[in-house]
Design a protein around this motif. Structure first.
Motif, PDB file in Angstrom:
ATOM      1  N   SER A   6       0.961  -1.104  -0.128  1.00  0.00           N
ATOM      2  CA  SER A   6       0.074  -0.025   0.258  1.00  0.00           C
ATOM      3  C   SER A   6       0.899   1.433   0.050  1.00  0.00           C
ATOM      4  O   SER A   6       0.460   2.159  -0.951  1.00  0.00           O
ATOM      5  N   GLU A  95     -16.864  -2.283  -4.842  1.00  0.00           N
ATOM      6  CA  GLU A  95     -16.704  -2.224  -3.389  1.00  0.00           C
ATOM      7  C   GLU A  95     -17.762  -2.570  -2.503  1.00  0.00           C
ATOM      8  O   GLU A  95     -17.632  -3.268  -1.417  1.00  0.00           O
ATOM      9  N   SER A  99     -18.135  -5.761   0.160  1.00  0.00           N
ATOM     10  CA  SER A  99     -17.935  -5.471   1.494  1.00  0.00           C
ATOM     11  C   SER A  99     -19.335  -5.997   2.041  1.00  0.00           C
ATOM     12  O   SER A  99     -19.263  -6.460   3.171  1.00  0.00           O
ATOM     13  N   ARG A 157      -4.842  -4.998  -4.411  1.00  0.00           N
ATOM     14  CA  ARG A 157      -4.766  -4.071  -3.709  1.00  0.00           C
ATOM     15  C   ARG A 157      -4.047  -2.626  -4.245  1.00  0.00           C
ATOM     16  O   ARG A 157      -4.576  -1.503  -4.209  1.00  0.00           O
ATOM     17  N   ILE A 173      -5.406   6.895   6.267  1.00  0.00           N
ATOM     18  CA  ILE A 173      -6.473   6.071   5.937  1.00  0.00           C
ATOM     19  C   ILE A 173      -6.179   4.654   5.562  1.00  0.00           C
ATOM     20  O   ILE A 173      -6.722   3.635   5.923  1.00  0.00           O
ATOM     21  N   GLN A 174      -5.037   4.564   4.811  1.00  0.00           N
ATOM     22  CA  GLN A 174      -4.377   3.189   4.132  1.00  0.00           C
ATOM     23  C   GLN A 174      -4.170   2.443   5.434  1.00  0.00           C
ATOM     24  O   GLN A 174      -4.518   1.254   5.453  1.00  0.00           O
ATOM     25  N   ARG A 176      -5.321   2.564   8.443  1.00  0.00           N
ATOM     26  CA  ARG A 176      -6.713   1.972   9.062  1.00  0.00           C
ATOM     27  C   ARG A 176      -7.453   1.070   8.269  1.00  0.00           C
ATOM     28  O   ARG A 176      -7.822  -0.077   8.817  1.00  0.00           O
ATOM     29  N   ASP A 177      -7.225   0.914   6.854  1.00  0.00           N
ATOM     30  CA  ASP A 177      -7.906   0.085   6.249  1.00  0.00           C
ATOM     31  C   ASP A 177      -7.228  -1.298   6.095  1.00  0.00           C
ATOM     32  O   ASP A 177      -7.652  -2.366   6.318  1.00  0.00           O
ATOM     33  N   SER A 181      -8.731  -4.667   7.310  1.00  0.00           N
ATOM     34  CA  SER A 181      -8.629  -5.846   6.519  1.00  0.00           C
ATOM     35  C   SER A 181      -7.874  -6.938   7.370  1.00  0.00           C
ATOM     36  O   SER A 181      -8.439  -8.223   7.037  1.00  0.00           O
TER      37      SER A 181
END
Length: 249
Positions: A6, A95, A99, A157, A173-174, A176-177, A181
């Protein structure tokens, strides 16, 4: 590895495969690409076969012949649904659907776990990593690592982050993502093992595949738990097919 791939995409603005091509040349990139496509095609066959088999086993009481829904028709219908979603061509829609499947999967497995939950002490004891003293133990462990840390995960990804247009400003944000995940990978796996520990293990029953677990859960846990478990397996299978479909294009 999730965070590393990422960060790489956020910093360079390029996908993993694109940078492989720039740094290592077309030949190595094509080798990596076709290795992923071939392995994921085989994986797609296996996952779809498992999903169809589980649905057939679950549906036996619903059919007059007792044979359950045809695996061929189940496969065709699921494939049609997947390709309909894929050909919509909108990442946001894609997405949301993914989800939804992941949410249903996790919820089903967690609810089933609470229905058949073993003693907390047994759960804590089971969290201690050990390799069983059984034939092919290392092969089984390797298979578990391979299915959880599939190469396609990182390549796809990277592609999704690039398509989103995320940059260094989105690093928080990445992270947290990535945390969400990895947690989603852990908890459903934990719940499935707890289901097995709460039903089969106390009776000394060995389970070699998901079909065995579906067959054995009904007399031990009831039809509701079996239906939830089957729904979880189906959603797990379908959600894992999404990255495979995205990889080729």
């Amino acid at each position: 590895m999730v965070i590393a791939f990422s960060r790489f995409t956020l910093v360079t603005g390029q996908t993993a495969l694109g940078e492989y091509k720039r740094h290592f040349g077309k030949a190595i990139t094509l080798f990596i690409f076709f290795s992923l496509v071939i392995s994921e095609t085989v994986s797609c066959m296996g996952v779809m076969g498992l999903v169809a088999q589980v649905i057939q086993e679950w549906s036996r009481p619903l059919t007059g012949s007792g044979e359950g829904f045809s695996m061929v028709w189940v496969t065709i219908i699921i494939s049609m649904i997947l390709y309909y979603i894929f050909w919509q061509g909108k990442q946001g829609f894609f997405e949301k659907i993914l989800s939804l499947f992941v949410f249903i999967m996790g919820l089903c497995f967690l609810i089933t776990m609470f229905v058949v939950m073993p003693a907390p002490a047994d759960i804590m004891k089971g969290l201690i990593p050990t390799i069983p003293n059984k034939p092919n133990a290392f092969l089984i462990v390797t298979g578990m690592v391979g299915t959880t840390m599939g190469g396609v995960l990182y390549v796809v990804r990277s592609i999704l982050f690039s398509e989103k247009g995320w940059g260094i400003r989105d690093m928080k944000i990445q992270k947290r993502d990535a945390a969400v995940s990895v947690s989603i990978m852990f908890f459903p796996s934990f719940a499935v093992m707890a289901c097995a520990a709460g039903t089969m293990f106390p009776l000394g029953i060995e389970v070699d595949n998901a079909i065995d677990m579906v067959k054995l859960m009904e007399p031990l846990a009831g039809q509701l738990a079996v239906s939830l478990f089957v729904a979880g397996i189906v959603c797990a299978g379908i959600s894992s097919l999404f990255p495979i479909i995205v990889l080729g294009p």
